[in-house]
Scaffold this motif. Structure first.
Motif, mmCIF file in Angstrom:
data_model
loop_
_atom_site.group_PDB
_atom_site.id
_atom_site.type_symbol
_atom_site.label_atom_id
_atom_site.label_comp_id
_atom_site.label_asym_id
_atom_site.label_seq_id
_atom_site.Cartn_x
_atom_site.Cartn_y
_atom_site.Cartn_z
ATOM 1 N N ILE A 159 7.063 -15.963 17.101
ATOM 2 C CA ILE A 159 8.020 -15.305 15.878
ATOM 3 C C ILE A 159 9.515 -15.558 16.475
ATOM 4 O O ILE A 159 9.751 -15.293 17.383
ATOM 5 N N ILE A 160 10.098 -16.005 15.658
ATOM 6 C CA ILE A 160 11.540 -16.112 15.782
ATOM 7 C C ILE A 160 12.356 -15.261 14.848
ATOM 8 O O ILE A 160 12.331 -15.623 13.652
ATOM 9 N N ASN A 161 12.997 -14.534 15.134
ATOM 10 C CA ASN A 161 14.008 -13.689 14.212
ATOM 11 C C ASN A 161 15.336 -14.331 14.170
ATOM 12 O O ASN A 161 16.160 -14.220 14.862
ATOM 13 N N SER A 162 15.574 -14.791 12.758
ATOM 14 C CA SER A 162 16.616 -15.777 12.687
ATOM 15 C C SER A 162 17.624 -15.127 11.779
ATOM 16 O O SER A 162 17.229 -14.035 11.296
ATOM 17 N N GLN A 163 18.360 -16.017 11.206
ATOM 18 C CA GLN A 163 19.328 -15.446 10.065
ATOM 19 C C GLN A 163 18.416 -15.127 8.787
ATOM 20 O O GLN A 163 17.329 -15.972 8.672
ATOM 21 N N ALA A 189 13.773 -22.142 -0.900
ATOM 22 C CA ALA A 189 13.262 -20.788 -0.257
ATOM 23 C C ALA A 189 14.368 -20.127 0.372
ATOM 24 O O ALA A 189 14.059 -18.750 0.774
ATOM 25 N N ALA A 190 15.222 -20.741 1.066
ATOM 26 C CA ALA A 190 16.255 -20.108 1.759
ATOM 27 C C ALA A 190 17.504 -20.012 1.182
ATOM 28 O O ALA A 190 18.452 -19.555 1.553
ATOM 29 N N ALA A 198 18.923 -27.939 6.240
ATOM 30 C CA ALA A 198 18.688 -28.656 7.493
ATOM 31 C C ALA A 198 19.163 -28.352 8.783
ATOM 32 O O ALA A 198 18.759 -28.472 9.920
ATOM 33 N N HIS A 199 20.719 -28.290 8.437
ATOM 34 C CA HIS A 199 21.630 -28.251 9.550
ATOM 35 C C HIS A 199 21.492 -26.716 10.291
ATOM 36 O O HIS A 199 21.325 -26.522 11.508
ATOM 37 N N LEU A 200 21.354 -25.707 9.387
ATOM 38 C CA LEU A 200 21.239 -24.496 9.820
ATOM 39 C C LEU A 200 19.736 -24.033 10.585
ATOM 40 O O LEU A 200 19.734 -23.483 11.790
ATOM 41 N N PHE A 201 18.839 -24.824 10.192
ATOM 42 C CA PHE A 201 17.604 -24.492 10.699
ATOM 43 C C PHE A 201 17.347 -25.134 12.161
ATOM 44 O O PHE A 201 17.048 -24.485 13.012
ATOM 45 N N LYS A 202 18.041 -26.524 12.160
ATOM 46 C CA LYS A 202 18.094 -27.019 13.439
ATOM 47 C C LYS A 202 19.032 -26.252 14.577
ATOM 48 O O LYS A 202 18.668 -26.335 15.854
ATOM 49 N N GLU A 203 20.242 -25.830 13.872
ATOM 50 C CA GLU A 203 20.868 -25.026 14.916
ATOM 51 C C GLU A 203 20.331 -23.716 15.425
ATOM 52 O O GLU A 203 20.463 -23.454 16.789
ATOM 53 N N GLU A 204 19.545 -23.235 14.715
ATOM 54 C CA GLU A 204 18.897 -21.902 14.932
ATOM 55 C C GLU A 204 17.704 -21.951 15.775
ATOM 56 O O GLU A 204 17.479 -21.294 16.553
ATOM 57 N N TYR A 210 10.821 -29.974 9.142
ATOM 58 C CA TYR A 210 9.476 -30.655 9.246
ATOM 59 C C TYR A 210 8.858 -30.658 10.422
ATOM 60 O O TYR A 210 7.723 -30.405 10.604
ATOM 61 N N SER A 211 9.513 -30.581 11.582
ATOM 62 C CA SER A 211 9.085 -30.802 12.654
ATOM 63 C C SER A 211 8.316 -29.281 13.170
ATOM 64 O O SER A 211 7.418 -29.293 13.622
#
Length: 270
Positions: A159-163, A189-190, A198-204, A210-211
């Motif tokens: 579990i990762i609590n992100s934005q 969904a976001a 894609a940028h925010l997901f990778k940054e967080e 997809y990975s």
């Protein structure tokens, strides 16, 4: 700076950042990159750790450091300490095998930040004080490695609590992880456009959307892999993989072994 005890070792240094000596240690080794990219080589492939990411080497994993940016931060944990933590957390399992995946987790980052600040402020303090701090810190880290490190003991991605936007997307992906997803659908969904998402997901998280989804599918499959006799093909298709070959390929990338080998090593014997 090096602090060590019978349960492990903590190293923080700014020199010898491009060593090229092979190592094989009989302990778990967490490496964190506080400032930039770190490159490591193993006999089964290279590993890159970007800024804010961490990676865990398993005991006796032959490796060498190629490069670290500005600072090397690593912690060694003796298997006996990790095993004791696993027992207390209810992981009734063989010794955990962590995956060959580097990523970001806020709790690991906060722990490293606290430890680095404490040691910097207390540089030159009595050895007894630092030793007491180290012993408690190693226990804390053992618990967090088991909770937030991906490996044979996990039944899904930690579990990762992100934005909020990213959390909403992750929740939707988890609910339908075995279905097809496009980047546009994930971004919807976001409530973001696909480029922002894609940028925010990778940054967080340190992973592309997809990975992350493919890894989530893999870790969700582990429980069935270890506790049922379902075929590898059946498990792959049940958990959203297009084919058994794509499942096998990712498994070998993550664990450097096939699902069948993983099952033989970690599955509960009947």
């Amino acid at each position: 700076m090096i602090l060590d005890s019978e349960n492990g070792l903590l190293l923080m240094r700014n020199d010898h950042l491009d060593e090229r000596n092979w190592r094989s240690d009989d302990c778990y080794k967490l490496i964190f990159s506080p400032f930039g990219r770190g490159d490591y080589q193993t006999q089964r492939g290279d590993i890159t750790i970007d800024h804010g990411e961490f990676f865990i080497f398993n005991p006796n994993e032959v490796h060498k450091q190629l490069k670290a940016t500005k600072e090397k931060f690593l912690v060694e944990i003796q298997p006996s300490l990790l095993r004791d933590a696993a027992d207390h957390l209810g992981f009734k399992h063989t010794d955990p095998e962590f995956s060959m995946v580097s990523y970001k987790h806020p709790q690991i980052r906060q722990w490293v930040s606290f430890v680095r600040d404490f040691l910097s402020l207390n540089d030159g303090a009595s050895s007894a004080a630092n030793q007491f701090f180290l012993d408690h810190s190693l226990t804390q880290l053992s618990i967090m490695m088991l909770q937030y490190g991906t490996g044979s003991h996990q039944s899904e991605f930690p579990i990762i609590n992100s934005q909020a936007n990213i959390n909403d997307a992750i929740k939707a992906l988890k609910e339908s992880y075995n279905e097809d997803w496009t980047l546009d659908e994930m971004a919807a969904a976001a409530r973001l456009n696909k480029y922002q998402f894609a940028h925010l997901f990778k940054e967080e998280l340190g992973l592309s959307p997809y990975s992350w989804l493919q890894l989530y599918r893999l870790f969700r499959s582990q429980n069935s892999l270890l506790h049922t006799n379902d075929s590898i093909l059946s498990l792959a298709l049940q958990h959203g993989f297009k084919s058994v070959s794509s499942y096998n390929h990712l498994f070998k990338k993550v664990y450097r072994k096939t699902p069948s080998e993983f099952r033989r090593i970690h599955g509960f014997k009947k």
